[in-house]
Structures are given as C-alpha cells and as structure tokens.
Design a protein around this motif. Structure first.
Motif, short mmCIF file in Angstrom:
data_model
loop_
_atom_site.label_atom_id
_atom_site.label_comp_id
_atom_site.label_asym_id
_atom_site.label_seq_id
_atom_site.Cartn_x
_atom_site.Cartn_y
_atom_site.Cartn_z
N PRO B 133 0.77 -1.33 -0.07
CA PRO B 133 0.06 -0.09 -0.09
C PRO B 133 0.91 1.44 0.04
O PRO B 133 1.24 1.87 -0.98
N GLY B 134 1.33 1.69 1.23
CA GLY B 134 2.15 2.88 1.36
C GLY B 134 3.55 2.76 1.02
O GLY B 134 4.20 3.44 1.36
N VAL B 135 3.98 1.36 1.04
CA VAL B 135 5.31 1.10 1.34
C VAL B 135 6.26 0.78 0.07
O VAL B 135 7.25 0.99 0.41
N ALA B 136 5.52 0.57 -0.85
CA ALA B 136 6.68 -0.13 -1.93
C ALA B 136 6.07 0.15 -3.25
O ALA B 136 4.95 0.39 -3.63
N GLY B 137 7.01 0.28 -4.31
CA GLY B 137 6.49 0.57 -5.37
C GLY B 137 6.30 -0.92 -6.21
O GLY B 137 6.58 -2.08 -5.64
N GLY B 154 0.42 -0.16 -7.43
CA GLY B 154 1.18 0.40 -6.49
C GLY B 154 1.45 1.99 -6.78
O GLY B 154 2.18 2.53 -5.90
N LEU B 158 2.35 8.64 -13.19
CA LEU B 158 3.12 9.81 -13.05
C LEU B 158 3.00 10.67 -14.12
O LEU B 158 3.66 12.06 -13.95
N SER B 218 9.78 10.48 5.32
CA SER B 218 10.02 10.08 3.98
C SER B 218 9.08 9.23 3.20
O SER B 218 9.08 9.05 2.04
N SER B 350 2.91 9.72 -2.05
CA SER B 350 3.35 8.62 -3.00
C SER B 350 2.19 8.28 -3.88
O SER B 350 2.39 7.80 -5.09
N LYS B 351 0.85 7.93 -3.57
CA LYS B 351 -0.03 7.91 -4.28
C LYS B 351 -0.79 8.99 -4.72
O LYS B 351 -1.54 8.78 -5.95
N ALA B 354 3.61 11.54 -6.31
CA ALA B 354 4.50 10.88 -6.71
C ALA B 354 5.40 10.21 -5.88
O ALA B 354 5.92 10.90 -4.89
N PRO B 355 5.80 8.60 -6.00
CA PRO B 355 6.61 8.07 -4.98
C PRO B 355 8.00 8.62 -4.85
O PRO B 355 8.53 8.61 -3.93
N GLY B 356 8.51 9.31 -5.98
CA GLY B 356 9.76 9.62 -5.97
C GLY B 356 10.06 10.99 -5.14
O GLY B 356 11.21 11.30 -4.83
N LEU B 357 8.92 11.70 -4.59
CA LEU B 357 9.04 12.70 -3.83
C LEU B 357 9.47 12.41 -2.61
O LEU B 357 10.20 12.89 -1.71
N ARG B 358 9.31 11.10 -2.12
CA ARG B 358 9.69 10.76 -0.46
C ARG B 358 9.21 11.55 0.44
O ARG B 358 10.17 12.05 1.11
#
Lengths: 512, 512
Positions: B133-137, B154, B158, B218, B350-351, B354-358
């Motif tokens: 869910p919130g933890v992995a791509g 996931g 983008l 993060s 992240s959802k 973007a997940p890349g923002l951390r």
C-alpha cells in the motif's frame, strides 16, 4: 428492556434538542455547499471532545433536520458517515446514539525536538549541542536568547546559497525529467547523480569512485546510522571516535546499539597504540581536516590507520565534511583513495551548499555494499528523486564547482578577519587549524580564563562560543581558553563586531 | 645498508624512466594549467592499479622533470602532495618511493539494488516484488522484459504529476524562503508544513491532527521503520500484518528486528479473535481501504480494533495509503480520529503526487512522540527543507486539492474502463474493491485457471499481472483466478489493449 441486556445500547429517552444540539447550529449555518461536511465535522468534534458522551441518543434525522432547518438527507448522510467511521452506532428501530469507540487525544506534546540518545560512553563533560563535522548543526542564533554573534561552528553561510543557479537547475530538471523518474527510486540513488558525484569526487577528492559503489544518502548522519546498523548486525559492538572529535558521531552509532569509545588524537592524527589496544573494529575519522582540531593526518598515520583496519578486519569511516575548503594548498586527497575496501567514505552538501538539502553520499566497500543498500531501502526507500536529479544537473553544469570557488574566497577572507581581530584584541592568542575548513581553534592566554567564565561572560555580552573541551574528554592543564570558532557563516563585519563584544566583555578581565 | 634495517624502505636503484614513467607522459602533455593535477592523478592511479608497486623508487624530481619536459616544481609538488596523502613515502637523502599503503578496489559490486531482508514469518508463497500500500513500488514496465501493459498495482499515473503547479510553487519557495530555513532542519519537520498538513488531514481525512504531534517523514516505509525501532526498544517483538496484506510492511518491521505475524482479514476487516489470540501488541492496518482487498473496515471492526489496542496497551499503525481516492461517496474518515493515542496514522504523497518525492507524514501518540522524533533525527536529521517548504506552499495554495480532484476523475474513468473491458472479455468475472483506490480485485472464472498458468500466459503475451495469493497466506479452494489489478497508472487505451492481449492469450483457453 433492562439495562443489563443493552450495555452498549442507550436506554435514555428523547434528548433535549435545544441544549445538546446547539453546537450543530453553526454547521447548519454554513454555506449550502459545505453544510453536510460542516455538520459531520461538528458531530465528530462533539463526540471526540466528550461534549456528546457515549450512549447519548441522537434525535431522529427528521427531528434534527427540523431543529436545524436543513434537509433530512443531510442529517441522514451525516449519521451514516459517522456510523461507518465508528463515532456513532445505530440499530434499526432503536435509532442512533454515540458509540464508545472515540477517545480524545491526551495532553500536549513536549516540544523538545531532539532528545538525547543514551549510550555515549566516556564523554564526560560534553554538554550543550555539539557542532559535529558532517553530522550535526548548531542551534542558530535564534536558538539562544540574546545572541548577537554566534561563533559556534557547523554551518556554512546560508546567505551564499546559490538560489539563482539552483532555480535554473530546478527548471531544467522539471522540464526534462522523464515521468518514470518520479516513481519509486533506486535505493542506491539516481544513476545520473551517482555518475556525476563519482566523477566530481574522483576529481576533487582523489577517491576511488565507482558509481556502482556510491550510495546517495541524506547526509553524513544517515551514512553513520546506515553503517552502524550494518556493522552491528555483523557483530561489532563498539565504535571508536576521535578525541577530541564529534560526540554526535557517537550518538548516531549509539542509536544503532553500538557502544562508543573515545580514542586520542594528537597533531598527526589518531594514535595507533590506543587504537590497537581499544579492541574496536570500526573508527570514525576526519583525516583530511580533523574535527575540531583542524590538523591533517600525517602520511604515517594514514598508513597506520589502514594497517590497523587490515589487521583487525575492520573499517574506517572517513567523514570528509569540509575537504573542499582548503586555503593554503591543494586539498589533501581522501584516505579512501588508498584503500577503498577498508574505508567507507562519506560526505554531503551540508557544508558546501546547505544542510537543509539533506543530500550526501557514501562510497562503500564491496563487502558491505548490499547490506548498506538494503538498510537504506528499509530506512526510506531512497532519496527524493527530484532533489537528486537537481544536484546531478547542478554538478554536471559546473555550478557546484563555481559555487565552491566563490565560498572558498569568502571563507578565507572571513578566516583572515577573524584571526586578525582576535589576535589584535587578545594579544598572545595563537590560532591553529586555519589551513582549511569553516572554523579555527583559538588558544587565548590563561589570564582570560578559566574557560567556563570566559564563555559565560561572552554569552552575557551576546556572543555564543563553544569551547574545545566540549568536543572530547581531554583537558590541557595550562589553563588557557581554547575555543572552536566558526567563521564561515558570519560576515566580516559580524566577525569584527563579535570580537569587539568579546574584548569588551572578556578582554579587560585579563588585563587587570 | 641492509634490507633488514629498512623493511619499509626501498633498496632498489634508479628506475628506468622509459618503462616506468611512460604512463606520466600523457599527464605531461596536458594543457599547462591542468598539468600539475594531471601528473598527480596519473601517479595516484599508477600506484592504485599496481603498475607502480610498493617499494618502487621514483626518479628524483629533477630527473623526472627532465624526462617529462615539465618544470621541476610541478614534480616536487606532485611528490609532496602524494606523500601527504600516503601514496608515496620520502626520506631526506633517500628520495621518494611508492608506499605500501594503497590498495586497489576489489571486484565489481553486484547490481541487485534491493536484496531482501529476512524475517517475514508465515509468508509462504510470497514471491516477486509485492506492491504494498503505502510502502513499496512496483517494478515499472521497464523492469520486466517485453512487458507491454503492466497491471501490477502500486503507483499513480506519473504523467499526471502537476509539473507546472509544482514549478510555480518551487519558484515561490526559492524566492521567499528565509536563509535560516536552509540550515539543519527540525527533525519533526518544517513548522509551516506541519501546520498545512494538519489542517489538510483534519479536513480531508477526519484525523485529530495536532501539528505538534505530526512528524514529517520520507513516506510510509520510513514511518513503519521508525515505529518498529521505537516499539522494539520498548520490548515488543512481533508485529501483526493483515492477511491478505502487504508483505513489504513485514519486511520493514523485520528490519527493526521484529517478527511478523499474518492475521486474517475478512470482508469487514481484521478478525478480532485471531488478533486477540496472537499476542501481538502492534498491528499494521489499512482500515479505510484495505490493501489489497479494497474493503472498508466496518464500524464494528473499527471499534473492536481500538478495544483490542486499549486492552493490550498496544498500537495500531493506520496506513492511509489511498484514502483520498474514493469514488462512490465521501471518503471514510481515518481510524485515528477515534483514538489518537492508540493509532499511529501515516500517509504520504506517494499515491497522490509521486513516490519519487519521498514525502510523508505520521501522527504520533503522545506516549511515543519523543522517541519517534529522536529516531527520525538519528536516521536522517529530518526531511529536506526545500521539499517541505514546497509541499507546504503547494497544499496551502490549494494546488494539492485541485490535483487530487483531477486524479480522482481520471482514475475513476480508468476503473470503469477496466471493469467493463474485463467483464466483457471474461464473462462471469466479478470485481470487488472498486469503490476506491488505484486498483481492483478481479475474480476470473475457474475455467481460465489455474492462476499460475494464467499469469504465465499473460506474461508471455506482454501483460504483467499480480495474483492476489502473492499478498498473503490464504488460498480459496474454488479454483478461480484472483488478480490485483492496478488501473490508475494506465491510460484508458492501455487498459483496453491490456485486456485484449489478456483475452487473446488466456481467454480462449477457458472457452475451449
């Protein structure tokens, strides 16, 4: 109907609308569009705050709608929503009542943002917030009441941050970055940044910089924690830190369940004897510009350190916190270049650009690489992608080098101003560690001491100082006042003013 | 002069310049300005690579200068620099020779960026990279050879990342941020961002959001690790995770030395019986939109979960990974609103962005707050300041809400396209968990199975799928193919194409 059969069910009769539901009137008065949400929020707050206690029966939706002058649908929807969320309960035929689920938050949080980690052994006399090389800041002047000039070391001049060049790189990145780069990052770091940093570090610092061995991290603090966890999992229980050195390094390793041992440093570097006798197998060092003394490790001590690491099958963490700022000659190449399999090299932009960017790097021996990367992954999945792309762009277009040149000029001038002012105001003062970095060590004659009094008088006059003795366990018996004075973050006029204040407050005591 | 007395001293005579020093010729041919550095780098490389072995005596500076046709000062400087760095040694009267200090790097690093952490118990049958869910791509399509359409869940789309609005906020921040904000950050997060997030979360998610209890982190991965470390230090040894659920949550807690227990979820949420019997005192949940099944916890189960936490003096980690994307009605308020002292609430962009923002956040009970903040501090000192200021600006100016509305419209359309295409191509297929989120669950009739064959055939046709069974331990005996299908990151046409490929590859097998 007895209460024993309906413990979680209200037995009360019709509530009094005028008293209990007043709080909802404001919600009913909200603009039509937001009225439903306002009603729900008011109900939620009333339950949470305890104004509506568990078991309280709510009016029927028809009654409440009439009382509030809103549509019945709005009330029904609010009841349904809050029932789904667990604030209310309902039963066909028995109506709706306040559930027992909700609890209010207790108390207020203590505001201290950074409680201390326990576990630093041997650090007697360490007080206050120590400025550590790559790992910790210093409370800004705002952190201490009445501070006019803050000589405590640890930060670059944030006013020199290259906003225009940074903004240009930002625009470029945001307009060219492929979408997929916004996805979950490579925990090792963006490939473009690893390549750019590897090239830059090889050129500027003489490291062996394989992009495949480089791990982008949040800074030297995270590098220390990552390494600590990895080595602790391998059975190492103690880390050596330089004395004098950075207590903060010790605290970071302590957070990974490692004990900390202070190991003495002299004017050539870590003493080989105590190091060998300590039994540690990992040591944190600052060989290019020892923190805080400012010495560079001699070639002999560099060799001895690596010999030790090979002998004990151990590792050296090289914190290259300000290796770029050397004023007299070319920077001393990093220790890592001599043995990339025994030295974990780490650095960051905290002293070169700004600590707030939280961007750093480490070069990791092959043996530890996979474990460090996995730790990095579980810690945060990797550094922010846009920040990484931005730094890569900034380095690649030469802006980083230009910025470093600009800072070096400014910091050298400030160092000169500080040394001149200080030796003028306090005759007999000697300075050391001035060949590089963002701070110097000053030894002020004993007649101005003792140190604690000197620092107190300075503080009373609005000048924040940090004595050398806060960075380790050893004390010299000559009675002189030894200070670690940061100059890079202060303008020349602020430095001059600070020394004047210091002279007014402390100088005359020594003269009399 | 005997060798026994000079073990670390070379006994060799004059070297042959023509052979040994050829490698320096290129350096000598460098432009005059960079010649000194080039010479030093060439010497360093020669020592590191072993082309110049330990003990090799170097020509005198005069000789080498003559051989290379450069000034003697250049050679002297190079010798001095490399001696200071430990590559060379020198002795008055004996000249300069190659030291024994330098070692080359060994081997190349294995390129696997994310090795697995051990420690997830009970996770039989979990393979591949699970989308959590919130933890992995999820590995992008580029991660699997020949993938044309990747339905693995996931990530958001983008391509919808609001670059223009982000750039505008960036400009605004960089031109208005005070210098001091670029210093070492507050480990809890920038005050402006904590306020903005608290207001947003209270409004959108019904949480009790005190900015003093909010910790910027993060993302959900870091929130899990932070909480794991804190609870492990308090003696908790096991964490419960939902089954089906996210194995990645388990891996993150395992990295903090906690064991993992799968706990069954039915169509109402976590089953109270097994939870109570498990002995765990912390459990990771997704009550607003259970991952992966898509159910919302019933009011009864929400109450039961909080009762359990109070009874065992435990905690619930609420991973509110996609609570904003609910299509049929208002989002279900977060569990945390019911008891902020028992629920650790966490979410991220992240959802939503973007997940890349951390960038993420957690709301922490009073009892745990100081410890979580201290862990955050030792992990990375705090999140990057500019990123935080930027998100604060983005939220405050309403751009975040606008972006969520835009995404919700797009994702709802994609969900509809997927459901229609799927039920059209595979008659008898039922879908669930469609009321919210970025993915759905599809149950395809048993005649298209077994699942492993279905997934294999799909992969061969260029369609990446993730079966439900990869997210837990339980298996249903009806033989149906159950899939967790992400739709948010795919355009409607990609979805249609993916289902066509799937029908061509897998559909006819069921028909025959």
């Amino acid at each position: 109907m007895t209460s024993s059969g309906t413990t979680s069910h209200p037995a009360g009769g019709r509530p009094e609308p005028s008293a209990a539901w007043e709080l909802l009137v404001t919600a009913a008065g909200a603009p039509a569009r937001g009225r439903g949400r306002a009603l729900q929020e008011a109900l939620r707050d009333a339950v949470r705050s305890g104004r509506l206690t568990a078991g309280t029966r709510l009016p029927s939706s028809r009654e409440l709608a009439t009382d509030l002058g809103v549509s019945r649908g709005l009330v029904t929807e609010a009841y349904e929503q809050l029932t789904a969320e667990g604030y209310l309960r309902s039963d066909r035929g028995s109506g709706t009542w306040v559930g027992e689920t909700a609890r209010a938050a207790t108390g207020r949080t203590v505001r201290d943002p950074a409680p201390r980690a326990p576990g630093v052994t041997g650090a007697s006399g360490v007080t206050g917030t120590p400025g550590a090389p790559g790992v910790a800041g210093v409370a800004g002047a705002s952190g201490v009441a009445g501070v006019q000039v803050d000589f405590r070391p640890g930060t670059p001049d944030l006013a020199l941050f290259p906003r225009a060049a940074w903004a240009a790189a930002q625009r470029s990145v945001l307009s060219t970055l492929p979408h997929r780069a916004l996805g979950y990052p490579d925990p090792r770091g963006l490939p473009e940044l690893r390549s750019a940093l590897a090239a830059m570090l090889a050129r500027r610092r003489g490291v062996v910089a394989d992009p495949e061995r480089l791990v982008v991290c949040s800074g030297v603090a995270q590098a220390s924690t990552l390494l600590g966890f990895v080595l602790r999992a391998r059975g190492m229980r103690t880390v050596g830190i330089e004395d004098p050195g950075s207590p903060e390094h010790g605290r970071l390793f302590a957070s990974t369940d490692m004990d900390v041992r202070w190991l003495p440093v002299d004017e050539e570097g870590l003493l080989p004897g105590p190091l060998a006798a300590s039994g540690v197998r990992v040591v944190v060092t600052t060989p290019s510009h020892q923190f805080p003394t400012g010495i560079a490790y001699s070639a002999g001590r560099r060799a001895a350190l690596l010999d030790w690491a090979r002998t004990v099958d151990g590792y050296v963490l090289e914190d290259d916190y300000d290796g770029d700022f050397r004023y007299d000659r070319a920077p001393v190449g990093a220790l890592q270049g001599l043995d990339p399999e025994r030295v974990v090299y780490t650095g960051s932009v905290s002293k070169s650009l700004a600590p707030g960017l939280r961007l750093g790097w480490m070069l990791v021996p092959r043996e530890l690489h996979a474990e460090v990367v996995e730790r990095k992954r579980t810690m945060d999945l990797g550094n922010p992608a846009l920040d990484q792309a931005l730094l890569a762009e900034f380095v690649t277009r030469g802006a980083y080098d230009r910025h470093l040149r600009r800072c070096r000029r400014a910091y050298r001038e400030r160092r000169d101003v500080l040394v001149a002012a200080l030796t003028g105001a306090f005759p007999g003062t000697t300075v050391s560690g001035i060949a590089a970095g963002l701070h110097i060590i000053a030894r002020v004659e004993p007649r101005h001491g003792p140190t604690a009094r000197f620092v107190e008088r300075a503080a009373a006059a609005g000048v924040a100082l940090r004595p050398l003795e806060e960075f380790g366990t050893s004390r010299q018996a000559d009675g002189a006042v030894r200070l670690v004075l940061g100059h890079a973050h202060l303008t020349p006029s602020a430095i001059a003013r600070g020394v004047r204040l210091l002279a007014d407050a402390c100088g005359r005591h020594g003269e009399g």
